[in-house]
Design an enzyme around this catalytic site. Structure first.
Site, mmCIF file in Angstrom:
data_model
loop_
_atom_site.group_PDB
_atom_site.id
_atom_site.type_symbol
_atom_site.label_atom_id
_atom_site.label_comp_id
_atom_site.label_asym_id
_atom_site.label_seq_id
_atom_site.Cartn_x
_atom_site.Cartn_y
_atom_site.Cartn_z
ATOM 1 N N LYS A 1 -1.692 2.619 -0.546
ATOM 2 C CA LYS A 1 -1.868 1.626 -1.613
ATOM 3 C C LYS A 1 -1.131 2.141 -2.852
ATOM 4 O O LYS A 1 -0.550 3.216 -2.855
ATOM 5 C CB LYS A 1 -3.351 1.433 -1.959
ATOM 6 N N SER B 1 -1.249 -5.661 3.389
ATOM 7 C CA SER B 1 -1.865 -5.433 2.085
ATOM 8 C C SER B 1 -0.890 -4.953 1.016
ATOM 9 O O SER B 1 -1.175 -5.064 -0.175
ATOM 10 C CB SER B 1 -3.006 -4.418 2.210
#
Length: 265
Positions: free
Chosen positions: A124, A56
């Protein structure tokens, strides 16, 4: 009845009483326990290792990267509580951060991380901070009206038809959207590639993976409260290719030497 006294030596002074040696168990406790305590304190308050399990955050972080995470930057978390000690910085737009995900109970099980943890620890990038307006049109992200191109070399679009599917787990966005503004009308049925505009409330952050079309992030489970932040990764201290080579030996035979020591930005 009188107590026994030490026998005087030739100088007339009582001979020193010999100390009883510690047993092996007590000796281990006395010598090892302080080391364990120091290690645990350092792990909780200073730094910790983190493994990248998914793509990701490609190309910034690769599957098989091991990160050295600075836990002091946002304030070390106090175990078994919802509190953290003061840090020396606040999460800023563009930071790569480690945080506890909001509950993913509303997501389909195939999106859950390994082990089915519904509030996993994730890494993230901070995309939006308090007061920012975010929205996406046809896969292009806009921050306060300015287009934010995809990270160079990130994977090509892989979401397929699902990118325009109005799933129930996107409905949380309606609580924070602008119904009408100079950014355009709010999307009635949010999808992966078309949603918002949303306004990020105080004390919260919007997180996204650099590999946008292969990232389960704030678009799915919502904005992240400040208290969920656990640190910021500093550099890659170890990395190996998880696909090449022979099972169980990749960590030794497929080391990515060039990534060792890579600083994370």
């Amino acid at each position: 009845m009188t107590s026994a006294k030490p026998t005087p030596d030739s100088s007339g002074k009582p001979a020193p009483t010999s100390k009883k040696p510690m047993g092996p168990v007590l000796s281990v406790i006395v010598n090892v326990l302080p080391v364990i305590v120091i290690f645990l304190v350092a792990r909780v308050a200073l730094a910790e290792a983190y493994r990248i399990p998914s793509g990701s955050m490609e190309p910034t972080l690769l599957v098989g990267d091991w990160l050295f995470v600075n836990k002091l930057v946002y304030g070390p978390h106090i175990p078994f509580t919802e509190k953290s000690l003061p840090g020396y910085s606040e999460p800023k737009r563009g930071d790569v951060a480690v945080f506890i995900s909001p509950s993913q109970i509303n997501l389909p099980s195939y999106m859950w991380v390994e082990g089915g943890d519904l509030t996993p620890t994730l890494v993230k990038r901070v995309i939006g901070v308090a007061g920012d307006t975010l929205y996406m049109r046809d896969g292009m992200l806009f921050l306060n009206g300015v287009a934010q191109p995809r990270t160079k070399d990130s994977s090509d679009f892989t979401a397929g038809e699902g990118a325009n599917s109005p799933e129930a787990y996107f409905q949380w966005q309606h609580k924070f959207e602008l119904k009408s503004s100079h950014f355009g009308e709010a999307v009635e049925h949010p999808t992966l590639h078309n949603w918002g505009p949303l306004v990020i409330p105080a004390g919260n952050f919007f997180m996204m993976g650099d590999n946008r079309d292969n990232s389960v992030d704030s678009r799915f489970y919502g904005i992240v409260p400040r208290e969920n932040f656990r640190g910021s990764p500093m550099f890659v201290y170890y990395s190996f290719d998880t696909l090449r080579g022979v099972d169980y030996f990749r960590a030794f035979t497929q080391i990515r030497w060039r990534r060792l020591g890579t600083w994370i930005r």
